[in-house]
Structure formats: C-alpha cells, structure tokens
Design a protein around this motif. Structure first.
Motif, PDB file in Angstrom:
ATOM      1  N   ASP A  25       0.878  -1.168   0.000  1.00 50.62           N
ATOM      2  CA  ASP A  25       0.000   0.000   0.000  1.00 50.62           C
ATOM      3  C   ASP A  25       0.914   1.216   0.000  1.00 50.62           C
ATOM      4  OD1 ASP A  25      -1.575   2.200   0.670  1.00 50.62           O
ATOM      5  OD2 ASP A  25      -2.725   1.135   2.192  1.00 50.62           O
ATOM      6  N   ALA A  26       1.125   1.796  -1.172  1.00 56.91           N
ATOM      7  CA  ALA A  26       2.077   2.906  -1.315  1.00 56.91           C
ATOM      8  C   ALA A  26       1.645   4.139  -0.533  1.00 56.91           C
ATOM      9  CB  ALA A  26       2.247   3.251  -2.791  1.00 56.91           C
ATOM     10  N   GLU A  27       0.356   4.368  -0.426  1.00 62.27           N
ATOM     11  CA  GLU A  27      -0.138   5.543   0.285  1.00 62.27           C
ATOM     12  C   GLU A  27       0.271   5.522   1.758  1.00 62.27           C
ATOM     13  OE1 GLU A  27      -4.451   7.318   1.451  1.00 62.27           O
ATOM     14  OE2 GLU A  27      -4.137   6.801  -0.659  1.00 62.27           O
ATOM     15  N   ARG A  28       0.219   4.343   2.359  1.00 61.53           N
ATOM     16  CA  ARG A  28       0.589   4.205   3.781  1.00 61.53           C
ATOM     17  C   ARG A  28       1.991   3.645   3.961  1.00 61.53           C
ATOM     18  NH1 ARG A  28      -3.357   1.216   7.444  1.00 61.53           N
ATOM     19  NH2 ARG A  28      -1.880   2.097   8.920  1.00 61.53           N
ATOM     20  N   ASP A  29       2.635   3.245   2.884  1.00 58.66           N
ATOM     21  CA  ASP A  29       3.896   2.514   2.933  1.00 58.66           C
ATOM     22  C   ASP A  29       3.740   1.340   3.897  1.00 58.66           C
ATOM     23  OD1 ASP A  29       6.457   1.782   2.184  1.00 58.66           O
ATOM     24  OD2 ASP A  29       7.413   3.066   3.676  1.00 58.66           O
ATOM     25  N   ALA A  30       2.811   0.454   3.542  1.00 63.45           N
ATOM     26  CA  ALA A  30       2.458  -0.677   4.388  1.00 63.45           C
ATOM     27  C   ALA A  30       2.333  -1.939   3.535  1.00 63.45           C
ATOM     28  CB  ALA A  30       1.134  -0.406   5.095  1.00 63.45           C
ATOM     29  N   LEU A  31       2.425  -3.076   4.208  1.00 65.66           N
ATOM     30  CA  LEU A  31       2.156  -4.365   3.585  1.00 65.66           C
ATOM     31  C   LEU A  31       0.760  -4.811   3.985  1.00 65.66           C
ATOM     32  CD1 LEU A  31       5.507  -6.218   4.354  1.00 65.66           C
ATOM     33  CD2 LEU A  31       4.719  -5.445   2.117  1.00 65.66           C
TER      34      LEU A  31
END
Length: 97
Positions: A25-31
């Motif tokens: 999830d690029a917006e949150r920099d999350a997996l």
C-alpha cells in the motif's frame, strides 16, 4: 526505534513477500494481506500465535477478523513506513498460515 527500509533493502526483502501474496500500500507505505482459513477457530488460532510473537517483538499488526478471514496491515508507525520489523512479522505470519 526501527529504521525505515532503504530502497536497496526494499528491492531484496519485499520481493519474496509479494510473491507470497502480500501487497504494498504505497499511500501508507504498508504491507497488506488477507489470510483465509477453514473456519473461525483456525483463524483465531493463527491470530493467537501471531499475537504472542508480535508482543515479544513489541510490534503489533493492524488486523481485522471475520469468521475465517484475517486481513492484515503491517507498517512501522515510528519509522513512518516499512521497516525490518514488518518484514519479519510478515514472514512469521506466512509460516504460521
């Protein structure tokens, strides 16, 4: 405090996770990943095993459970994005699943 993954670390560490079904999830920099189990008991057992490890790591997932499905989001808030803690917990989750 954990450090945010460098571009070089992302190239080497995130690839295997993406192959295993994780998404970035690029917006949150999350997996993110959704795990599916045979029933609620299996899903809850998975969450319990992960919770024990996560607590020892002092790194806790964001997750949501309905019946046999567990939706997971991993990010390191202190680092404002992904860190080695997220990679380690994601790998552990895949092993438990």
């Amino acid at each position: 405090m954990a450090d945010k993954l460098t571009d070089e670390a992302r190239d080497t560490k995130l690839g295997p996770l993406m192959t295993a079904g994780w998404a970035h999830d690029a917006e949150r920099d999350a997996l993110t990943k959704t795990f599916k189990f045979a029933d609620f008991a299996e899903a809850f057992a998975f969450m319990t095993r992960v919770a024990i490890v996560a607590d020892k790591m002092d790194h806790h997932p964001e997750w949501f459970n309905v019946y046999n499905r567990v939706e997971v989001t991993l990010t390191t808030h202190d680092a404002n994005g992904l860190s080695d803690l997220d990679v380690s917990l994601a790998t552990t989750m895949d092993g438990f699943a």
